[in-house]
Design a protein around this motif. Structure first.
Motif, PDB file in Angstrom:
ATOM      1  N   HIS A 243       0.791  -1.338   0.102  1.00  0.00           N
ATOM      2  CA  HIS A 243       0.084  -0.011   0.042  1.00  0.00           C
ATOM      3  C   HIS A 243       1.052   1.310   0.049  1.00  0.00           C
ATOM      4  O   HIS A 243       1.947   1.362   0.889  1.00  0.00           O
ATOM      5  N   LEU A 244       0.849   2.089  -0.715  1.00  0.00           N
ATOM      6  CA  LEU A 244       1.494   3.328  -1.037  1.00  0.00           C
ATOM      7  C   LEU A 244       0.640   4.496  -1.042  1.00  0.00           C
ATOM      8  O   LEU A 244      -0.311   4.575  -1.797  1.00  0.00           O
ATOM      9  N   LYS A 245       1.289   5.601  -0.540  1.00  0.00           N
ATOM     10  CA  LYS A 245       0.683   6.805  -0.929  1.00  0.00           C
ATOM     11  C   LYS A 245       1.233   7.488  -2.354  1.00  0.00           C
ATOM     12  O   LYS A 245       2.264   7.255  -2.757  1.00  0.00           O
ATOM     13  N   ALA A 246       0.526   8.216  -2.603  1.00  0.00           N
ATOM     14  CA  ALA A 246       0.745   9.029  -4.066  1.00  0.00           C
ATOM     15  C   ALA A 246       2.159   9.544  -4.175  1.00  0.00           C
ATOM     16  O   ALA A 246       2.932   9.365  -5.035  1.00  0.00           O
ATOM     17  N   LYS A 247       2.404  10.272  -3.147  1.00  0.00           N
ATOM     18  CA  LYS A 247       3.856  10.585  -2.843  1.00  0.00           C
ATOM     19  C   LYS A 247       5.006   9.835  -3.117  1.00  0.00           C
ATOM     20  O   LYS A 247       6.022   9.921  -3.662  1.00  0.00           O
TER      21      LYS A 247
ATOM     22  N   ALA B  15       5.014   8.690  -6.523  1.00  0.00           N
ATOM     23  CA  ALA B  15       5.693   9.560  -7.507  1.00  0.00           C
ATOM     24  C   ALA B  15       7.074   9.491  -7.303  1.00  0.00           C
ATOM     25  O   ALA B  15       8.100   9.697  -8.309  1.00  0.00           O
ATOM     26  N   ASP B  16       7.602   9.422  -6.142  1.00  0.00           N
ATOM     27  CA  ASP B  16       9.041   9.199  -5.820  1.00  0.00           C
ATOM     28  C   ASP B  16       9.642   7.979  -6.534  1.00  0.00           C
ATOM     29  O   ASP B  16      10.728   8.064  -7.168  1.00  0.00           O
ATOM     30  N   HIS B  17       9.003   6.853  -6.425  1.00  0.00           N
ATOM     31  CA  HIS B  17       9.486   5.611  -6.706  1.00  0.00           C
ATOM     32  C   HIS B  17       9.713   5.840  -8.630  1.00  0.00           C
ATOM     33  O   HIS B  17      10.595   5.184  -9.059  1.00  0.00           O
ATOM     34  N   ILE B  18       8.685   6.412  -9.106  1.00  0.00           N
ATOM     35  CA  ILE B  18       8.551   6.249 -10.638  1.00  0.00           C
ATOM     36  C   ILE B  18       9.053   7.501 -11.321  1.00  0.00           C
ATOM     37  O   ILE B  18       8.783   7.973 -12.283  1.00  0.00           O
ATOM     38  N   SER B  19       9.726   8.547 -10.375  1.00  0.00           N
ATOM     39  CA  SER B  19      10.009   9.798 -10.747  1.00  0.00           C
ATOM     40  C   SER B  19       9.299  10.383 -11.511  1.00  0.00           C
ATOM     41  O   SER B  19       9.558  10.981 -12.675  1.00  0.00           O
ATOM     42  N   ALA B  20       7.998  10.735 -10.866  1.00  0.00           N
ATOM     43  CA  ALA B  20       7.036  11.581 -11.520  1.00  0.00           C
ATOM     44  C   ALA B  20       6.471  12.875 -10.459  1.00  0.00           C
ATOM     45  O   ALA B  20       6.807  12.663  -9.580  1.00  0.00           O
ATOM     46  N   SER B  21       5.749  13.567 -11.261  1.00  0.00           N
ATOM     47  CA  SER B  21       4.883  14.675 -10.375  1.00  0.00           C
ATOM     48  C   SER B  21       4.210  13.961  -9.394  1.00  0.00           C
ATOM     49  O   SER B  21       3.623  12.954  -9.624  1.00  0.00           O
ATOM     50  N   VAL B  22       4.021  14.618  -8.057  1.00  0.00           N
ATOM     51  CA  VAL B  22       3.120  14.019  -7.308  1.00  0.00           C
ATOM     52  C   VAL B  22       1.613  14.494  -7.708  1.00  0.00           C
ATOM     53  O   VAL B  22       0.638  13.657  -7.690  1.00  0.00           O
ATOM     54  N   CYS B  23       1.364  15.559  -8.504  1.00  0.00           N
ATOM     55  CA  CYS B  23       0.187  16.006  -8.773  1.00  0.00           C
ATOM     56  C   CYS B  23      -0.428  14.945  -9.916  1.00  0.00           C
ATOM     57  O   CYS B  23      -1.821  14.767  -9.890  1.00  0.00           O
ATOM     58  N   GLY B  24       0.549  14.829 -10.828  1.00  0.00           N
ATOM     59  CA  GLY B  24       0.004  13.999 -11.886  1.00  0.00           C
ATOM     60  C   GLY B  24       0.061  12.579 -11.486  1.00  0.00           C
ATOM     61  O   GLY B  24      -1.052  11.885 -11.987  1.00  0.00           O
ATOM     62  N   THR B  25       0.904  11.943 -10.663  1.00  0.00           N
ATOM     63  CA  THR B  25       0.696  10.718 -10.259  1.00  0.00           C
ATOM     64  C   THR B  25      -0.638  10.480  -9.388  1.00  0.00           C
ATOM     65  O   THR B  25      -1.299   9.494  -9.484  1.00  0.00           O
ATOM     66  N   GLU B  26      -0.838  11.639  -8.528  1.00  0.00           N
ATOM     67  CA  GLU B  26      -2.447  11.226  -7.888  1.00  0.00           C
ATOM     68  C   GLU B  26      -3.324  11.288  -8.675  1.00  0.00           C
ATOM     69  O   GLU B  26      -4.261  10.543  -8.660  1.00  0.00           O
ATOM     70  N   ARG B  27      -3.319  12.065  -9.885  1.00  0.00           N
ATOM     71  CA  ARG B  27      -4.422  11.893 -10.639  1.00  0.00           C
ATOM     72  C   ARG B  27      -4.821  10.684 -11.506  1.00  0.00           C
ATOM     73  O   ARG B  27      -5.533  10.036 -11.574  1.00  0.00           O
ATOM     74  N   LEU B  28      -3.504  10.155 -11.820  1.00  0.00           N
ATOM     75  CA  LEU B  28      -3.416   8.956 -12.439  1.00  0.00           C
ATOM     76  C   LEU B  28      -3.732   7.584 -11.678  1.00  0.00           C
ATOM     77  O   LEU B  28      -4.733   6.731 -11.889  1.00  0.00           O
ATOM     78  N   LEU B  29      -3.244   7.719 -10.429  1.00  0.00           N
ATOM     79  CA  LEU B  29      -3.643   6.692  -9.384  1.00  0.00           C
ATOM     80  C   LEU B  29      -5.134   6.453  -9.014  1.00  0.00           C
ATOM     81  O   LEU B  29      -5.831   5.635  -9.119  1.00  0.00           O
ATOM     82  N   ASP B  30      -5.795   8.004  -9.059  1.00  0.00           N
ATOM     83  CA  ASP B  30      -7.196   8.221  -8.772  1.00  0.00           C
ATOM     84  C   ASP B  30      -7.960   7.445  -9.894  1.00  0.00           C
ATOM     85  O   ASP B  30      -9.143   6.775  -9.861  1.00  0.00           O
ATOM     86  N   SER B  31      -7.779   7.933 -11.213  1.00  0.00           N
ATOM     87  CA  SER B  31      -8.199   7.490 -12.522  1.00  0.00           C
ATOM     88  C   SER B  31      -8.192   5.846 -12.510  1.00  0.00           C
ATOM     89  O   SER B  31      -9.283   5.245 -12.813  1.00  0.00           O
ATOM     90  N   CYS B  32      -7.156   5.281 -12.081  1.00  0.00           N
ATOM     91  CA  CYS B  32      -7.064   3.804 -11.981  1.00  0.00           C
ATOM     92  C   CYS B  32      -8.093   3.253 -11.011  1.00  0.00           C
ATOM     93  O   CYS B  32      -8.252   1.925 -11.230  1.00  0.00           O
ATOM     94  N   THR B  33      -7.931   4.023  -9.980  1.00  0.00           N
ATOM     95  CA  THR B  33      -8.890   3.434  -8.997  1.00  0.00           C
ATOM     96  C   THR B  33     -10.307   3.498  -9.518  1.00  0.00           C
ATOM     97  O   THR B  33     -10.980   2.409  -9.431  1.00  0.00           O
TER      98      THR B  33
END
Ligand code: SAM
Length: 342
Positions: free
Chosen positions: A42-46, A49-67
């Motif tokens: 279980h991981l938080k968006a931040k 984002a760190d692991h995949i070297s991506a922005s937090v705001c973009g990653t959060e939207r991608l993760l929410d869409s995938c949800t």
């Protein structure tokens, strides 16, 4: 009433959103989001984002869409994979579709952006999508670099893994002693065939480009001594002798004249009783098999071929001296046709 007048038709909403949903899944796969969340992670968006070297705001939207797409679950502890993602989207899971999805994202998607031109011109769009003229589809496009070649091989390997058992068991093939899978790629179908038929030997025949690179796709700890890999060009070189010839997703790549040449060559090698097994998505009369019809558009944008109906396959096979044509429409990713040389 007012509500039903203003309610947007859900079929159209699904189609309007279809490409966004596809791309969200493709990008999450490409960025290895599902690999990162593999197991019970279980991981938080931040953290993602760190692991995949991506922005937090973009990653959060991608993760929410995938949800929302039911590929991820979200709780107070963070995001985690659903069962579906764990089984099919993690790149090293047994039945992973990751390889096929990378092909869809990196190869098919750019071609589909030129669908309008493909429809107007009636030809594939390799020149527009990849900026080069393709004479030989495999040499100039799929196999032009090691990266694209392995991507294509991974794609075929992953999609065949999901369907090989159905294809191998759709008919009783136990009367055959030797089979030759023409364009058999990494040997995925061959592996399942030797498991299902203890007396069968299988030759996988494919271009040298492919055969040189099959070792990484072989199962460990499984006896594969009844599988032989042979390289060559089925249009130019001799093809191995066998009781049963197999063509999986091969005919759909080629125009009619090439198909005639290949089927004549196979037919000439056959003796009475020899078999030919075709595995393709068969177009149905009522246009209900949506995957097959979309696959035919897919062949338009990327190859010189097309998908065919059961009637068209029957005619083609009978023209080349095959009889007793039997078709099993599995309703899944591949239908299968068996016929006998008379
Ligand atoms: N049979 C596999 C399957 O169903 O997953 C792979 C299908 S793939 C669409 C077509 C295969 O035909 C590729 O592996 C390709 O290398 C092979 N192929 C294309 N042209 C060929 C040729 N001239 N001689 C031998 N194999 C060829």
């Amino acid at each position: 009433d007012m509500e039903s007048l203003t309610k947007f038709p859900s079929t159209l909403v699904e189609l309007l959103d279809g490409f966004k949903a596809s791309k969200a899944m493709f990008v999450a796969c490409k960025l290895k989001v599902f690999d990162l969340l593999k197991g019970k992670a279980h991981l938080k968006a931040k953290d993602v984002a760190d692991h995949i070297s991506a922005s937090v705001c973009g990653t959060e939207r991608l993760l929410d869409s995938c949800t929302a797409l039911q590929l991820l679950k979200k709780t107070n502890q963070g995001y985690s994979n659903t069962g579906l993602a764990e089984k099919y989207l993690v790149s090293d899971s047994e039945y992973s579709l990751h390889g096929y999805i990378m092909h869809a994202n990196d190869h098919v998607w750019p071609l589909f952006t030129h669908l309008e031109s493909a429809v107007k011109e009636g030809t594939n769009q390799n020149h527009r999508a990849f900026g080069k003229n393709v004479q030989d589809l495999f040499q100039d496009s799929y196999y032009h670099s090691m990266e694209t070649k392995l991507r294509f091989m991974n794609a075929m390997h992953s999609i065949m893994k999901l369907t090989a058992r159905d294809v191998a068991t759709a008919f009783d093939l136990s009367r055959f002693r030797s089979a030759c899978d023409l364009g058999g790629c990494t040997g995925t179908l061959a592996q399942v065939l030797i498991q299902e038929y203890p007396n069968l030997k299988v030759t996988v025949f494919d271009l040298p480009d492919v055969i040189e690179n099959v070792s990484g796709f072989q199962p460990t700890g499984q006896d594969t001594s009844r599988i032989t890999f042979t390289s060559g060009d089925f249009f130019k070189d001799n093809i191995p002798e066998a009781d049963l010839y197999i063509l999986s997703r091969v005919l759909h790549d080629w125009p009619d004249d090439k198909i005639d040449a290949l089927l004549s060559k196979i037919s000439d090698l056959c003796t009475p009783g020899s078999g030919l097994l075709l595995n393709e998505m068969v177009l149905d009369d009522k246009n209900r098999n949506r995957s097959a019809w979309l696959q035919s558009l897919n062949m338009l944008v990327q190859t010189e071929g097309k998908e065919r109906s059961s009637y068209e396959y029957r005619c083609l096979l009978e023209q080349h001296g095959f009889r007793n044509v039997k078709i099993v429409q599995t309703g899944s990713l591949l239908d299968t046709i068996l016929c006998t040389k008379c």
